[in-house]
Design a protein around this motif. Structure first.
Motif, PDB file in Angstrom:
ATOM      1  N   GLU A   1       0.740  -1.156   0.159  1.00 22.76           N
ATOM      2  CA  GLU A   1      -0.220   0.033  -0.039  1.00 22.76           C
ATOM      3  C   GLU A   1       0.857   1.392   0.019  1.00 22.76           C
ATOM      4  N   ALA A   2       1.935   1.287   0.759  1.00 28.97           N
ATOM      5  CA  ALA A   2       2.742   2.360   0.961  1.00 28.97           C
ATOM      6  C   ALA A   2       3.606   2.752  -0.411  1.00 28.97           C
ATOM      7  N   TYR A   3       4.047   1.718  -1.076  1.00 29.19           N
ATOM      8  CA  TYR A   3       4.676   1.885  -2.564  1.00 29.19           C
ATOM      9  C   TYR A   3       3.739   2.458  -3.478  1.00 29.19           C
ATOM     10  N   MET A   4       2.432   1.902  -3.390  1.00 23.60           N
ATOM     11  CA  MET A   4       1.390   2.428  -4.242  1.00 23.60           C
ATOM     12  C   MET A   4       1.396   3.883  -4.219  1.00 23.60           C
ATOM     13  N   GLN A   5       1.221   4.340  -2.931  1.00 25.14           N
ATOM     14  CA  GLN A   5       1.048   5.692  -2.711  1.00 25.14           C
ATOM     15  C   GLN A   5       2.451   6.473  -3.166  1.00 25.14           C
ATOM     16  N   LEU A   6       3.664   5.886  -2.730  1.00 24.15           N
ATOM     17  CA  LEU A   6       4.759   6.624  -2.868  1.00 24.15           C
ATOM     18  C   LEU A   6       4.992   6.964  -4.503  1.00 24.15           C
ATOM     19  N   GLN A   7       4.248   6.157  -5.408  1.00 27.31           N
ATOM     20  CA  GLN A   7       4.098   6.557  -7.107  1.00 27.31           C
ATOM     21  C   GLN A   7       3.410   7.992  -7.247  1.00 27.31           C
ATOM     22  N   LYS A   8       2.450   8.272  -6.256  1.00 23.66           N
ATOM     23  CA  LYS A   8       1.644   9.456  -6.400  1.00 23.66           C
ATOM     24  C   LYS A   8       2.656  10.547  -6.068  1.00 23.66           C
ATOM     25  N   VAL A   9       3.601  10.634  -5.212  1.00 20.37           N
ATOM     26  CA  VAL A   9       4.358  11.699  -4.904  1.00 20.37           C
ATOM     27  C   VAL A   9       5.846  11.649  -5.326  1.00 20.37           C
ATOM     28  N   LYS A  10       6.177  10.930  -6.134  1.00 14.54           N
ATOM     29  CA  LYS A  10       7.504  10.813  -6.736  1.00 14.54           C
ATOM     30  C   LYS A  10       7.817  12.019  -7.754  1.00 14.54           C
ATOM     31  N   GLU A  11       6.722  12.539  -8.379  1.00  7.15           N
ATOM     32  CA  GLU A  11       7.171  13.680  -9.344  1.00  7.15           C
ATOM     33  C   GLU A  11       7.640  15.093  -8.396  1.00  7.15           C
ATOM     34  N   ASP A  12       6.695  15.378  -7.204  1.00  7.83           N
ATOM     35  CA  ASP A  12       6.945  16.309  -6.361  1.00  7.83           C
ATOM     36  C   ASP A  12       8.081  16.052  -5.612  1.00  7.83           C
ATOM     37  N   PHE A  13       8.498  14.790  -5.102  1.00  6.57           N
ATOM     38  CA  PHE A  13       9.352  14.512  -4.045  1.00  6.57           C
ATOM     39  C   PHE A  13      10.230  13.273  -4.592  1.00  6.57           C
ATOM     40  N   PRO A  14      11.069  13.503  -5.567  1.00  6.35           N
ATOM     41  CA  PRO A  14      12.112  12.507  -6.044  1.00  6.35           C
ATOM     42  C   PRO A  14      12.686  11.640  -5.193  1.00  6.35           C
ATOM     43  N   GLY A  15      13.017  12.174  -4.001  1.00  5.53           N
ATOM     44  CA  GLY A  15      13.825  11.485  -2.837  1.00  5.53           C
ATOM     45  C   GLY A  15      12.971  10.759  -1.870  1.00  5.53           C
ATOM     46  N   ALA A  16      11.634  10.821  -2.167  1.00  3.80           N
ATOM     47  CA  ALA A  16      10.752  10.316  -1.280  1.00  3.80           C
ATOM     48  C   ALA A  16      10.965   8.710  -0.891  1.00  3.80           C
ATOM     49  N   PHE A  17      10.781   8.062   0.038  1.00  5.21           N
ATOM     50  CA  PHE A  17      11.000   6.541   0.212  1.00  5.21           C
ATOM     51  C   PHE A  17      10.002   6.050   1.199  1.00  5.21           C
ATOM     52  N   VAL A  18       9.997   4.717   1.283  1.00  2.19           N
ATOM     53  CA  VAL A  18       8.785   3.801   2.290  1.00  2.19           C
ATOM     54  C   VAL A  18       9.890   3.499   3.473  1.00  2.19           C
ATOM     55  N   TYR A  19       9.353   3.820   4.652  1.00  4.72           N
ATOM     56  CA  TYR A  19      10.082   3.362   5.877  1.00  4.72           C
ATOM     57  C   TYR A  19       9.286   2.595   6.739  1.00  4.72           C
TER      58      TYR A  19
END
Length: 129
Positions: A101-119
């Motif tokens: 679930e977290a990785y699916m949501q991560l794809q939504k924010v990668k454009e604005d926050f390219p360094g975002a990651f799941v923890y």
């Protein structure tokens, strides 16, 4: 002949339904107390839950982080929150039961926050889900 069997089947079925009796349950009071306690614990707002979260950014500049948080919160339903652990401010978003679930949501924010990651978030609150 066919209507006769249909009538016979209908009477048999109605007889079965009318013969049902209510089921009575007897539970021990100690079991009921345990179930009630479990229910209370599950609905506490401050209860910490092991979950997955998304870290959007890390920065030493608080004002840059707050500006990006404000912009992000205008777009998303779930709000991002920041924490401070010396010397960095961290902008975290969401709480998810599964890593998928977290990785699916991560794809939504990668454009604005390219360094975002799941923890792994071991201190998620029930209200964040």
């Amino acid at each position: 002949m066919r209507p006769f069997f249909l009538l016979l089947f209908s009477l048999f079925f109605l007889n079965l339904l009318s013969g049902q009796q209510a089921i009575e349950k007897n539970e021990e009071p100690s079991i009921r107390r345990l179930l009630d306690l479990r229910k209370e614990l599950n609905f506490e707002e401050d209860r910490e839950i092991k979950a997955w979260g998304i870290q959007l950014m890390v920065s030493r500049d608080k004002y840059d982080l707050l500006e990006k948080q404000t912009r992000f919160n205008r777009k998303e339903e779930k709000k991002a929150n920041w924490t401070y652990k010396q010397p960095y401010y961290r902008l975290n978003w969401g709480a998810y039961y599964t890593k998928l679930e977290a990785y699916m949501q991560l794809q939504k924010v990668k454009e604005d926050f390219p360094g975002a990651f799941v923890y792994k978030n071991n201190q998620a609150k029930a209200s964040e889900f």
